[in-house]
Design a protein around this motif. Structure first.
Motif, short mmCIF file in Angstrom:
data_model
loop_
_atom_site.label_atom_id
_atom_site.label_comp_id
_atom_site.label_asym_id
_atom_site.label_seq_id
_atom_site.Cartn_x
_atom_site.Cartn_y
_atom_site.Cartn_z
N GLU A 108 -20.44 -69.79 70.89
CA GLU A 108 -20.77 -70.41 69.61
C GLU A 108 -21.95 -71.40 69.72
O GLU A 108 -22.69 -71.57 68.77
CB GLU A 108 -19.55 -71.09 68.99
CG GLU A 108 -18.93 -72.22 69.79
CD GLU A 108 -19.44 -73.58 69.37
OE1 GLU A 108 -20.17 -73.66 68.38
OE2 GLU A 108 -19.13 -74.57 70.06
N ARG A 109 -22.16 -72.00 70.88
CA ARG A 109 -23.27 -72.96 70.99
C ARG A 109 -24.59 -72.30 71.37
O ARG A 109 -25.63 -72.97 71.36
CB ARG A 109 -22.93 -74.05 72.02
CG ARG A 109 -21.84 -74.99 71.53
CD ARG A 109 -21.70 -76.20 72.44
NE ARG A 109 -21.45 -75.81 73.81
CZ ARG A 109 -21.86 -76.51 74.87
NH1 ARG A 109 -22.55 -77.60 74.72
NH2 ARG A 109 -21.57 -76.10 76.09
N VAL A 110 -24.60 -71.01 71.72
CA VAL A 110 -25.84 -70.35 72.10
C VAL A 110 -26.40 -69.48 70.97
O VAL A 110 -27.43 -68.83 71.15
CB VAL A 110 -25.67 -69.51 73.38
CG1 VAL A 110 -25.13 -70.38 74.50
CG2 VAL A 110 -24.78 -68.30 73.16
N ARG A 111 -25.75 -69.50 69.81
CA ARG A 111 -26.22 -68.67 68.69
C ARG A 111 -27.30 -69.42 67.90
O ARG A 111 -27.23 -69.59 66.69
CB ARG A 111 -25.05 -68.30 67.79
CG ARG A 111 -23.95 -67.52 68.49
CD ARG A 111 -22.72 -67.38 67.63
NE ARG A 111 -22.93 -66.44 66.54
CZ ARG A 111 -22.47 -66.63 65.30
NH1 ARG A 111 -21.84 -67.74 64.97
NH2 ARG A 111 -22.68 -65.71 64.37
N ARG A 138 -25.14 -59.88 67.55
CA ARG A 138 -24.11 -59.03 68.15
C ARG A 138 -24.29 -58.93 69.66
O ARG A 138 -23.32 -59.03 70.42
CB ARG A 138 -24.15 -57.64 67.51
CG ARG A 138 -23.07 -56.70 68.02
CD ARG A 138 -23.06 -55.39 67.28
NE ARG A 138 -24.33 -54.67 67.42
CZ ARG A 138 -25.23 -54.52 66.47
NH1 ARG A 138 -25.02 -55.05 65.27
NH2 ARG A 138 -26.35 -53.85 66.68
N LEU A 139 -25.52 -58.77 70.11
CA LEU A 139 -25.78 -58.68 71.54
C LEU A 139 -25.48 -60.00 72.25
O LEU A 139 -24.91 -60.02 73.35
CB LEU A 139 -27.24 -58.28 71.79
CG LEU A 139 -27.62 -56.84 71.41
CD1 LEU A 139 -29.13 -56.65 71.52
CD2 LEU A 139 -26.90 -55.84 72.32
N LEU A 140 -25.89 -61.12 71.64
CA LEU A 140 -25.61 -62.42 72.23
C LEU A 140 -24.11 -62.63 72.43
O LEU A 140 -23.66 -63.06 73.50
CB LEU A 140 -26.17 -63.55 71.36
CG LEU A 140 -27.64 -63.91 71.51
CD1 LEU A 140 -28.02 -64.94 70.45
CD2 LEU A 140 -27.92 -64.46 72.90
N CYS A 141 -23.35 -62.34 71.37
CA CYS A 141 -21.91 -62.58 71.43
C CYS A 141 -21.19 -61.60 72.35
O CYS A 141 -20.03 -61.83 72.71
CB CYS A 141 -21.31 -62.51 70.02
SG CYS A 141 -21.80 -63.90 68.97
N PRO A 199 -34.17 -56.58 69.46
CA PRO A 199 -33.07 -57.47 69.86
C PRO A 199 -32.70 -57.35 71.33
O PRO A 199 -32.49 -58.36 72.01
CB PRO A 199 -31.92 -57.03 68.95
CG PRO A 199 -32.58 -56.42 67.75
CD PRO A 199 -33.78 -55.73 68.32
N ARG A 200 -32.65 -56.13 71.85
CA ARG A 200 -32.33 -55.93 73.26
C ARG A 200 -33.41 -56.55 74.14
O ARG A 200 -33.11 -57.14 75.20
CB ARG A 200 -32.20 -54.44 73.56
CG ARG A 200 -31.99 -54.09 75.01
CD ARG A 200 -30.70 -54.63 75.58
NE ARG A 200 -29.54 -54.02 74.95
CZ ARG A 200 -28.28 -54.35 75.24
NH1 ARG A 200 -28.06 -55.31 76.13
NH2 ARG A 200 -27.28 -53.76 74.63
N ALA A 201 -34.68 -56.45 73.73
CA ALA A 201 -35.76 -57.04 74.52
C ALA A 201 -35.62 -58.55 74.58
O ALA A 201 -35.85 -59.18 75.63
CB ALA A 201 -37.11 -56.65 73.92
N ALA A 202 -35.23 -59.17 73.46
CA ALA A 202 -35.06 -60.62 73.45
C ALA A 202 -33.93 -61.05 74.38
O ALA A 202 -34.05 -62.03 75.13
CB ALA A 202 -34.80 -61.10 72.03
N LEU A 203 -32.81 -60.34 74.35
CA LEU A 203 -31.70 -60.68 75.23
C LEU A 203 -32.09 -60.46 76.70
O LEU A 203 -31.75 -61.29 77.57
CB LEU A 203 -30.47 -59.86 74.89
CG LEU A 203 -29.24 -60.12 75.77
CD1 LEU A 203 -28.78 -61.57 75.62
CD2 LEU A 203 -28.11 -59.17 75.42
N THR A 204 -32.80 -59.39 77.00
CA THR A 204 -33.24 -59.13 78.37
C THR A 204 -34.14 -60.25 78.87
O THR A 204 -34.02 -60.71 80.01
CB THR A 204 -33.98 -57.78 78.44
OG1 THR A 204 -33.10 -56.73 78.04
CG2 THR A 204 -34.49 -57.51 79.84
#
Length: 432
Positions: A108-111, A138-141, A199-204
């Motif tokens: 919840e604190r990283v969203r 969705r990917l973050l969580c 979105p996947r690129a940002a999480l990577t």
């Protein structure tokens, strides 16, 4: 209800304190209440600032039941509840969880995601970033690695108009006619990726940052040693290509100035209207909040305002009048347009002045530059780009002109409200 929803012990820190690396990530959240001089504080992350009417209503209920009866907007489009009792954590968490505002206790604190608030509404921008927003959240969580991100690490989703690109996020996705651009940190270097992979690129890239930060203890990209930061884009490229993504290094300068949506009706739309409003000092009482949240879906902005969407065109004029009558900023002529402040006294122990009262006493005709009042040198929540910086000091209020990261002091005023108001008005009316 999630078992982890009880409040953690209160720490004697003030809201807006920079997260101290020596003592762990102490950034406020919805599940970890922090002590301030006006009671406990909870910060609810709202990715992209998007709130459905039921979720907005739940936040209003929380402010009324547990807090000071107000909702405090942040410079990341999130909501803070203040004046909370120290033992309300479990009940507050249960209310938020039931409303769908806590999809993951561990995340919840990283969203922390800001997004272009007018995307898909006014016909501007290269694309509608809403699919990116839902996809990234969705990917973050769903990522165990993402739980290691600090509460300050920021993602920005810009539809190509350049508004949130200027906010200095750690990772920025930019809409482009041929796909998406991923900016890592503040540099001009970007990675070109297909829009569907954004979105996947940002999480990577976020996961690559975590590995790069392991030795330095950096919590944000800007905290990395220069040599490590310089290698981060290449490492992100390597990981993306290893995962099968089509990625090409490119360059695009960062937008220099973050401009909020103009208050009033949003141009465009077919059969429905959106309204953009500003919130004086980012503080909404329950009447104002309910008027906003009952009108349609909300998009809270990083400029402490809101865009209300899905309004029937024949209702827009009446709603705009109602919002104006409730004290919100609905047009460029408002004296509160462009005026911001930190919480100041009595809410923050580090503040040297009640800067919200000072701002109210000095408010006058709208100036050409925004002005931000800070109770101490930390200047929590200050804007980006160009603005007039008013900081309370032991010797009075220091007034400076900030532009492009450079500060030029213009005046120092000691304990004279009339002189302070005149000096701020003069500074706001000057653009070099």
């Amino acid at each position: 209800m999630l078992a982890a929803m009880s409040a953690s012990p209160l720490t004697p820190s003030s809201p807006g304190d920079a997260c101290a690396r020596s003592s762990g990530d102490a950034c406020p959240g919805a599940l970890r209440l922090h002590r301030a001089d006006d009671g406990a504080l909870a910060r609810i992350r709202i990715p992209g600032g998007v709130l459905t009417p039921p979720r907005a209503a739940a936040l209003g209920q929380a402010a009324e039941r547990f807090g000071d009866g107000e909702l405090h907007l942040t410079s990341r489009g999130n909501v803070q509840l203040r004046g909370l009792a120290p033992d309300c954590g479990a009940e507050l968490a249960g209310l938020l969880d039931e409303a769908g505002l806590l999809p993951s206790a561990r995340h919840e604190r990283v969203r922390n995601v800001v997004a272009s608030p007018l995307s898909g509404l006014d016909g501007l921008g290269a694309l509608d970033i809403r699919p990116w927003l839902t996809g990234l959240d969705r990917l973050l969580c769903g990522s165990d690695r993402a739980t290691a991100l600090s509460g300050r690490f920021l993602f920005a989703l810009d539809d190509g108009r350049g508004d949130v690109d200027a906010l200095g996020a750690d990772l920025t996705l930019l809409g482009h006619d041929e796909g998406a651009l991923l900016r890592i940190g503040d540099g001009d270097a970007v990675l070109r990726v297909p829009s569907s992979d954004a979105p996947r690129a940002a999480l990577t890239a976020a996961e690559a940052f975590l590995d790069s930060a392991r030795d330095s203890g950096a919590w944000r990209v800007k905290d990395l040693p220069d040599a490590v930061a310089a290698e981060l884009p290449a490492e992100a490229v390597r990981r993306l290509r290893q995962a099968g993504a089509d990625v090409t290094p490119d360059r695009r300068p960062r937008t220099p100035e973050a401009l909020p949506p103009a208050p009033g009706p949003v141009p465009g739309g077919r059969g429905e209207t959106a309204l953009s409003v500003g919130v004086p000092l980012g503080r909404l009482d329950l009447t104002q909040w309910r008027l906003l949240s009952s009108a349609g879906e909300l998009r809270l902005t990083p400029w402490r305002g809101a865009v209300v969407t899905g309004i029937r065109t024949d209702r827009a004029a009446g709603l705009l009048d109602g919002l104006s009558g409730a004290g919100l900023i609905t047009g460029p002529g408002s004296p509160w347009a462009g005026v911001g402040a930190c919480i100041g006294r009595p809410g923050c122990a580090k503040s040297l002045a009640d800067v919200r009262a000072d701002a109210g006493a000095a408010v006058g005709p709208a100036g050409r530059l925004p002005v931000y009042w800070s109770g101490c040198e930390r200047r929590c929540g200050h804007p980006h780009g160009e603005w007039i910086d008013v900081v309370a000091t032991p010797g009075g209020h220091r007034i400076s002109h900030v532009r492009g990261g450079r500060t030029t002091e213009t005046a120092t005023v000691r304990d004279d409200p009339a002189a302070l108001a005149a000096a701020v008005a003069a500074a706001r009316g000057t653009r070099t």
